[in-house]
Design a protein around this motif. Sequence first.
Motif, PDB file in Angstrom:
ATOM      1  N   GLY A 137      27.763  49.296  35.153  1.00 20.62           N
ATOM      2  CA  GLY A 137      27.459  48.435  36.292  1.00 20.62           C
ATOM      3  C   GLY A 137      28.456  47.299  36.449  1.00 20.62           C
ATOM      4  N   ARG A 138      28.678  46.905  37.680  1.00 16.10           N
ATOM      5  CA  ARG A 138      29.612  45.810  37.986  1.00 16.10           C
ATOM      6  C   ARG A 138      29.196  44.518  37.289  1.00 16.10           C
ATOM      7  N   GLU A 139      27.909  44.187  37.358  1.00 16.34           N
ATOM      8  CA  GLU A 139      27.462  42.932  36.744  1.00 16.34           C
ATOM      9  C   GLU A 139      27.566  42.983  35.226  1.00 16.34           C
ATOM     10  N   LYS A 140      27.329  44.147  34.630  1.00 14.21           N
ATOM     11  CA  LYS A 140      27.468  44.288  33.178  1.00 14.21           C
ATOM     12  C   LYS A 140      28.929  44.056  32.781  1.00 14.21           C
ATOM     13  N   VAL A 141      29.869  44.598  33.569  1.00 21.29           N
ATOM     14  CA  VAL A 141      31.293  44.382  33.281  1.00 21.29           C
ATOM     15  C   VAL A 141      31.622  42.897  33.401  1.00 21.29           C
ATOM     16  N   ARG A 142      31.128  42.253  34.454  1.00 19.82           N
ATOM     17  CA  ARG A 142      31.394  40.817  34.629  1.00 19.82           C
ATOM     18  C   ARG A 142      30.820  40.006  33.464  1.00 19.82           C
ATOM     19  N   GLU A 143      29.581  40.314  33.078  1.00 22.67           N
ATOM     20  CA  GLU A 143      28.954  39.597  31.961  1.00 22.67           C
ATOM     21  C   GLU A 143      29.756  39.776  30.675  1.00 22.67           C
ATOM     22  N   PHE A 144      30.166  41.010  30.411  1.00 16.47           N
ATOM     23  CA  PHE A 144      30.934  41.292  29.199  1.00 16.47           C
ATOM     24  C   PHE A 144      32.262  40.548  29.240  1.00 16.47           C
ATOM     25  N   ARG A 151      42.197  56.297  30.102  1.00  9.08           N
ATOM     26  CA  ARG A 151      42.158  55.459  31.305  1.00  9.08           C
ATOM     27  C   ARG A 151      41.133  54.355  31.101  1.00  9.08           C
ATOM     28  N   PRO A 152      41.235  53.265  31.872  1.00  7.21           N
ATOM     29  CA  PRO A 152      40.261  52.182  31.720  1.00  7.21           C
ATOM     30  C   PRO A 152      38.860  52.596  32.183  1.00  7.21           C
ATOM     31  N   ILE A 153      37.875  51.887  31.689  1.00  5.16           N
ATOM     32  CA  ILE A 153      36.495  52.034  32.161  1.00  5.16           C
ATOM     33  C   ILE A 153      36.346  51.164  33.394  1.00  5.16           C
ATOM     34  N   VAL A 154      35.733  51.726  34.438  1.00  5.36           N
ATOM     35  CA  VAL A 154      35.573  51.036  35.718  1.00  5.36           C
ATOM     36  C   VAL A 154      34.103  51.066  36.115  1.00  5.36           C
ATOM     37  N   ALA A 155      33.639  49.988  36.723  1.00  4.37           N
ATOM     38  CA  ALA A 155      32.261  49.969  37.221  1.00  4.37           C
ATOM     39  C   ALA A 155      32.033  51.190  38.112  1.00  4.37           C
ATOM     40  N   ALA A 197      37.604  37.352  28.898  1.00  4.49           N
ATOM     41  CA  ALA A 197      38.590  38.162  29.632  1.00  4.49           C
ATOM     42  C   ALA A 197      38.562  37.679  31.075  1.00  4.49           C
ATOM     43  N   ASP A 198      39.461  36.768  31.393  1.00  8.47           N
ATOM     44  CA  ASP A 198      39.384  36.098  32.692  1.00  8.47           C
ATOM     45  C   ASP A 198      40.330  36.653  33.756  1.00  8.47           C
ATOM     46  N   ALA A 199      40.958  37.787  33.502  1.00  9.30           N
ATOM     47  CA  ALA A 199      41.813  38.400  34.519  1.00  9.30           C
ATOM     48  C   ALA A 199      40.948  38.828  35.701  1.00  9.30           C
ATOM     49  N   ALA A 200      41.476  38.656  36.889  1.00  5.94           N
ATOM     50  CA  ALA A 200      40.716  38.895  38.123  1.00  5.94           C
ATOM     51  C   ALA A 200      40.134  40.302  38.212  1.00  5.94           C
ATOM     52  N   GLN A 201      40.838  41.323  37.709  1.00 13.59           N
ATOM     53  CA  GLN A 201      40.342  42.694  37.851  1.00 13.59           C
ATOM     54  C   GLN A 201      39.030  42.927  37.098  1.00 13.59           C
ATOM     55  N   HIS A 202      38.662  42.028  36.185  1.00 11.71           N
ATOM     56  CA  HIS A 202      37.413  42.180  35.444  1.00 11.71           C
ATOM     57  C   HIS A 202      36.210  41.640  36.204  1.00 11.71           C
ATOM     58  N   VAL A 203      36.439  40.806  37.208  1.00  9.68           N
ATOM     59  CA  VAL A 203      35.312  40.171  37.910  1.00  9.68           C
ATOM     60  C   VAL A 203      35.348  40.334  39.429  1.00  9.68           C
TER      61      VAL A 203
END
Length: 149
Positions: free
Chosen positions: A21-28, A95-99, A34-40
Amino acid sequence: MSVNPELVGRSFPPTAPYLVGREKVREFARAVFADAAQHVDPEAARALGYADVVAPPTFAMVIQDLTLQQLLAEEDSGIALERTVHAEQRFRYTRPIVAGDELVAQLQITNVRPFGTGAMVTSEAEITDAGGAHVVTATSVLLIGGEDA
């Protein structure tokens, strides 16, 4: 009970699918700084070619933990959580994990090495997407103290 050396080579059933989930990725991302923009920010992630926010590399541990729970539940493992330390962690990504990813993991025990009165248990969790394609291999080493430790 000491760690069962017959764990080596044991494979566990695949986990139930885990929907990232998008919010789970943001929370993690916030939790691990990890403050790079692609994470949030989905737009920043899309600008980099991803469908949604990109999980930080250590996010794979969230899925791998489901497999480690299977190991800890094995009655014949000889592993007691209260004597266990997570000693090492590695990730090998395709490859990276994506929401939006739906991921399944399968654990295999690759090594049990005596260490003092305990043992070091190495496991690999192969994490794949809904299409069965490899995403990441997460390797953990658990240090299990002996009963008299």
